[in-house]
Write a protein that holds these residues in place. Structure first.
Motif, PDB file in Angstrom:
ATOM      1  N   GLY A  61       0.800  -1.223   0.000  1.00 37.51           N
ATOM      2  CA  GLY A  61       0.000   0.000   0.000  1.00 37.51           C
ATOM      3  C   GLY A  61       0.827   1.264   0.000  1.00 37.51           C
ATOM      4  N   LEU A  62       2.143   1.125  -0.195  1.00 36.33           N
ATOM      5  CA  LEU A  62       3.031   2.285  -0.222  1.00 36.33           C
ATOM      6  C   LEU A  62       3.017   2.966  -1.584  1.00 36.33           C
ATOM      7  CD1 LEU A  62       6.043   0.662   1.682  1.00 36.33           C
ATOM      8  CD2 LEU A  62       4.344   2.252   2.607  1.00 36.33           C
ATOM      9  N   LEU A  63       2.614   2.222  -2.624  1.00 34.75           N
ATOM     10  CA  LEU A  63       2.452   2.764  -3.964  1.00 34.75           C
ATOM     11  C   LEU A  63       1.089   2.370  -4.498  1.00 34.75           C
ATOM     12  CD1 LEU A  63       5.908   1.922  -5.652  1.00 34.75           C
ATOM     13  CD2 LEU A  63       5.101   4.199  -5.002  1.00 34.75           C
ATOM     14  N   ARG A  64       0.504   3.215  -5.334  1.00 34.31           N
ATOM     15  CA  ARG A  64      -0.755   2.887  -5.992  1.00 34.31           C
ATOM     16  C   ARG A  64      -0.472   2.417  -7.408  1.00 34.31           C
ATOM     17  NH1 ARG A  64      -5.474   5.159  -3.812  1.00 34.31           N
ATOM     18  NH2 ARG A  64      -6.505   3.932  -5.446  1.00 34.31           N
ATOM     19  N   ALA A  65      -1.067   1.305  -7.798  1.00 32.51           N
ATOM     20  CA  ALA A  65      -0.904   0.808  -9.159  1.00 32.51           C
ATOM     21  C   ALA A  65      -1.561   1.755 -10.148  1.00 32.51           C
ATOM     22  CB  ALA A  65      -1.515  -0.591  -9.271  1.00 32.51           C
ATOM     23  N   SER A  66      -0.964   1.868 -11.335  1.00 31.56           N
ATOM     24  CA  SER A  66      -1.560   2.682 -12.392  1.00 31.56           C
ATOM     25  C   SER A  66      -2.743   1.958 -13.022  1.00 31.56           C
ATOM     26  CB  SER A  66      -0.511   2.993 -13.473  1.00 31.56           C
ATOM     27  OG  SER A  66       0.619   3.634 -12.917  1.00 31.56           O
ATOM     28  N   THR A  67      -2.633   0.637 -13.115  1.00 29.76           N
ATOM     29  CA  THR A  67      -3.719  -0.200 -13.615  1.00 29.76           C
ATOM     30  C   THR A  67      -3.836  -1.430 -12.723  1.00 29.76           C
ATOM     31  OG1 THR A  67      -2.221  -1.393 -15.120  1.00 29.76           O
ATOM     32  CG2 THR A  67      -3.381   0.525 -16.014  1.00 29.76           C
ATOM     33  N   GLY A  68      -5.030  -2.015 -12.669  1.00 22.46           N
ATOM     34  CA  GLY A  68      -5.235  -3.195 -11.843  1.00 22.46           C
ATOM     35  C   GLY A  68      -5.229  -2.851 -10.365  1.00 22.46           C
ATOM     36  N   GLY A  69      -5.150  -3.871  -9.528  1.00 21.34           N
ATOM     37  CA  GLY A  69      -5.164  -3.634  -8.096  1.00 21.34           C
ATOM     38  C   GLY A  69      -4.862  -4.879  -7.293  1.00 21.34           C
ATOM     39  N   VAL A  70      -4.873  -4.708  -5.969  1.00 25.73           N
ATOM     40  CA  VAL A  70      -4.562  -5.788  -5.032  1.00 25.73           C
ATOM     41  C   VAL A  70      -5.749  -5.971  -4.094  1.00 25.73           C
ATOM     42  CG1 VAL A  70      -3.031  -6.551  -3.183  1.00 25.73           C
ATOM     43  CG2 VAL A  70      -2.084  -5.322  -5.158  1.00 25.73           C
ATOM     44  N   ILE A  71      -6.161  -7.226  -3.908  1.00 22.63           N
ATOM     45  CA  ILE A  71      -7.268  -7.566  -3.015  1.00 22.63           C
ATOM     46  C   ILE A  71      -6.754  -8.511  -1.941  1.00 22.63           C
ATOM     47  CG2 ILE A  71      -9.587  -8.543  -2.829  1.00 22.63           C
ATOM     48  CD1 ILE A  71      -9.534  -6.068  -4.568  1.00 22.63           C
ATOM     49  N   LEU A  72      -6.918  -8.141  -0.676  1.00 21.20           N
ATOM     50  CA  LEU A  72      -6.537  -8.998   0.447  1.00 21.20           C
ATOM     51  C   LEU A  72      -7.796  -9.351   1.221  1.00 21.20           C
ATOM     52  CD1 LEU A  72      -4.524 -10.353   2.363  1.00 21.20           C
ATOM     53  CD2 LEU A  72      -4.164  -8.123   3.454  1.00 21.20           C
ATOM     54  N   GLU A  73      -8.126 -10.623   1.266  1.00 16.64           N
ATOM     55  CA  GLU A  73      -9.350 -11.086   1.922  1.00 16.64           C
ATOM     56  C   GLU A  73     -10.571 -10.266   1.485  1.00 16.64           C
ATOM     57  OE1 GLU A  73      -8.688 -13.475   5.962  1.00 16.64           O
ATOM     58  OE2 GLU A  73      -8.546 -11.305   6.238  1.00 16.64           O
ATOM     59  N   GLU A  74     -10.680 -10.110   0.177  1.00 17.00           N
ATOM     60  CA  GLU A  74     -11.823  -9.434  -0.456  1.00 17.00           C
ATOM     61  C   GLU A  74     -11.900  -7.935  -0.176  1.00 17.00           C
ATOM     62  OE1 GLU A  74     -13.316 -11.146  -2.698  1.00 17.00           O
ATOM     63  OE2 GLU A  74     -12.200 -12.922  -2.068  1.00 17.00           O
ATOM     64  N   HIS A  75     -10.812  -7.354   0.366  1.00 18.25           N
ATOM     65  CA  HIS A  75     -10.762  -5.905   0.573  1.00 18.25           C
ATOM     66  C   HIS A  75      -9.634  -5.311  -0.265  1.00 18.25           C
ATOM     67  CE1 HIS A  75     -13.688  -5.909   3.846  1.00 18.25           C
ATOM     68  NE2 HIS A  75     -13.057  -6.961   4.356  1.00 18.25           N
ATOM     69  N   GLU A  76      -9.932  -4.223  -0.953  1.00 18.06           N
ATOM     70  CA  GLU A  76      -8.926  -3.607  -1.817  1.00 18.06           C
ATOM     71  C   GLU A  76      -7.835  -2.942  -0.980  1.00 18.06           C
ATOM     72  OE1 GLU A  76      -8.549  -0.356  -5.480  1.00 18.06           O
ATOM     73  OE2 GLU A  76     -10.458  -0.617  -4.426  1.00 18.06           O
ATOM     74  N   VAL A  77      -6.602  -3.136  -1.424  1.00 16.10           N
ATOM     75  CA  VAL A  77      -5.453  -2.492  -0.778  1.00 16.10           C
ATOM     76  C   VAL A  77      -5.205  -1.162  -1.468  1.00 16.10           C
ATOM     77  CG1 VAL A  77      -2.961  -2.622  -0.426  1.00 16.10           C
ATOM     78  CG2 VAL A  77      -4.374  -4.662  -0.087  1.00 16.10           C
ATOM     79  N   ASN A  78      -5.349  -0.074  -0.746  1.00 18.28           N
ATOM     80  CA  ASN A  78      -5.094   1.235  -1.346  1.00 18.28           C
ATOM     81  C   ASN A  78      -4.313   2.177  -0.436  1.00 18.28           C
ATOM     82  OD1 ASN A  78      -7.113   1.981   0.497  1.00 18.28           O
ATOM     83  ND2 ASN A  78      -8.719   1.832  -1.065  1.00 18.28           N
ATOM     84  N   GLU A  79      -3.835   1.644   0.694  1.00 18.10           N
ATOM     85  CA  GLU A  79      -3.013   2.443   1.599  1.00 18.10           C
ATOM     86  C   GLU A  79      -2.274   1.496   2.546  1.00 18.10           C
ATOM     87  OE1 GLU A  79      -5.587   4.930   3.864  1.00 18.10           O
ATOM     88  OE2 GLU A  79      -6.686   3.265   4.776  1.00 18.10           O
ATOM     89  N   PRO A  80      -1.226   1.978   3.216  1.00 21.66           N
ATOM     90  CA  PRO A  80      -0.518   1.126   4.176  1.00 21.66           C
ATOM     91  C   PRO A  80      -1.433   0.726   5.325  1.00 21.66           C
ATOM     92  CG  PRO A  80       0.772   3.088   3.647  1.00 21.66           C
ATOM     93  CD  PRO A  80      -0.603   3.308   3.085  1.00 21.66           C
ATOM     94  N   GLY A  81      -1.135  -0.423   5.949  1.00 21.65           N
ATOM     95  CA  GLY A  81      -1.922  -0.865   7.091  1.00 21.65           C
ATOM     96  C   GLY A  81      -1.190  -1.939   7.860  1.00 21.65           C
ATOM     97  N   PRO A  82      -1.512  -2.114   9.142  1.00 22.18           N
ATOM     98  CA  PRO A  82      -0.828  -3.104   9.970  1.00 22.18           C
ATOM     99  C   PRO A  82      -1.098  -4.549   9.559  1.00 22.18           C
ATOM    100  CG  PRO A  82      -2.696  -2.162  11.136  1.00 22.18           C
ATOM    101  CD  PRO A  82      -2.534  -1.362   9.881  1.00 22.18           C
ATOM    102  N   ASP A  83      -2.054  -4.759   8.658  1.00 17.95           N
ATOM    103  CA  ASP A  83      -2.311  -6.121   8.172  1.00 17.95           C
ATOM    104  C   ASP A  83      -1.256  -6.569   7.165  1.00 17.95           C
ATOM    105  OD1 ASP A  83      -3.154  -4.276   6.289  1.00 17.95           O
ATOM    106  OD2 ASP A  83      -4.931  -5.418   5.690  1.00 17.95           O
ATOM    107  N   ARG A  84      -0.376  -5.618   6.742  1.00 22.97           N
ATOM    108  CA  ARG A  84       0.716  -5.933   5.826  1.00 22.97           C
ATOM    109  C   ARG A  84       2.001  -5.313   6.368  1.00 22.97           C
ATOM    110  NH1 ARG A  84      -1.297  -2.476   2.557  1.00 22.97           N
ATOM    111  NH2 ARG A  84      -3.114  -2.320   3.927  1.00 22.97           N
ATOM    112  N   ALA A  85       2.772  -6.095   7.102  1.00 21.00           N
ATOM    113  CA  ALA A  85       3.994  -5.593   7.718  1.00 21.00           C
ATOM    114  C   ALA A  85       5.175  -5.834   6.791  1.00 21.00           C
ATOM    115  CB  ALA A  85       4.239  -6.285   9.054  1.00 21.00           C
TER     116      ALA A  85
END
Length: 269
Positions: A61-85
């Motif tokens: 979540g430190l960078l935003r993709a220009s295209t596509g995206g990342v889904i973790l447990e059905e939630h979109e990753v769009n910012e840093p968070g403690p669930d991804r150390a």
């Protein structure tokens, strides 16, 4: 649909990213798609400049993709968070804090108001014990070795109870013996916690030793996934037992062949 794709814990979907500077646009990643299941250890390997760390930073979540995206447990990753150390090659410990205080900084941020002070203290010590650093809790970073600093960095990351542990060449700055000890320790932690790990590495032997799958990246610009290799080695793994192991040597040869063929192609272009 393949069960691995259907039940994926982490989905990297058609991710691409470009950077613009002084009127020039550089495409770093193009159409990267990967599915990772819970508890899996995945290594990403490739030549320098292929966008490995960029991809890890997108997952973090430190960078935003220009295209596509990342889904973790059905939630979109769009910012840093403690669930991804993230554990970086540079341990990033605060030099004026003790080992205990460095880990406490993360624990207090995530668990203040959720756990009592005594519970947080116990949790900090439990994670330091996990990486064999409880004895050095009162030392400052300048008083411990590089390998010990990296152990503290791993303890700090694990103490946040992340859904995914992201390792960006965590052993790259260490000597060979320390590196081997920490590889063994990461394998023990993975076996004990059954957590999901993604590691960036340049080291073929490290990738084969630690991984369930190895993602091999093509060279940039516009790098993408070239091949994904499954490592069918039973766990626990002991490096001395693998020297003459057919599967270990098959995987090692496959990764070297991929990287060598790709590098030769670039040089001939």
């Amino acid at each position: 649909m393949d069960a691995c794709l259907k039940d994926a814990y982490l989905k990297i979907d058609h991710v691409g990213i470009s950077f613009s500077r002084a009127g020039t646009t550089s495409e770093v990643l193009r159409d990267v798609t990967l599915r990772i299941t819970a508890g899996e250890f995945v290594s990403i390997i490739g030549h320098s400049g292929c966008g490995k760390s960029t991809l890890l930073n997108i997952v973090a979540g430190l960078l935003r993709a220009s295209t596509g995206g990342v889904i973790l447990e059905e939630h979109e990753v769009n910012e840093p968070g403690p669930d991804r150390a993230v554990v970086f090659q540079n341990h990033s410990l605060l030099p004026w804090l003790t080992v205990y205080e460095n880990v406490a900084l993360a624990v207090d941020k995530v668990f203040r108001g959720k756990r009592s002070r005594a519970e947080r203290r116990e949790w900090i010590m439990e994670n330091l014990a996990l990486v064999n650093m409880a004895h050095a809790k009162d030392k400052r970073p300048a008083e411990i070795s590089g390998g010990m600093k990296q152990r503290v960095g791993i303890a700090r990351a694990l103490a946040m109870e992340p859904k995914i542990l992201l390792l960006d060449e965590p052993f790259g700055a260490l000597d060979a013996l320390t590196r081997a000890h920490l590889q063994d320790q990461v394998m023990e932690i993975h076996a004990r916690l059954n957590n999901t790990m993604i590691m960036i590495t340049h080291d073929v032997d490290e990738a084969v030793l630690l991984s369930d799958r190895i993602v091999m990246m093509t060279n940039g610009p516009a790098a993408t996934i070239g091949e994904v290799l499954t490592v069918n080695l039973a766990r626990p793994r002991r490096r001395l037992d693998l020297v003459d192991d057919h599967e270990y040597n098959r995987c090692r040869a496959a990764v070297i062949e991929f990287l060598y063929a790709r590098n030769r192609f670039v040089e001939a272009a």
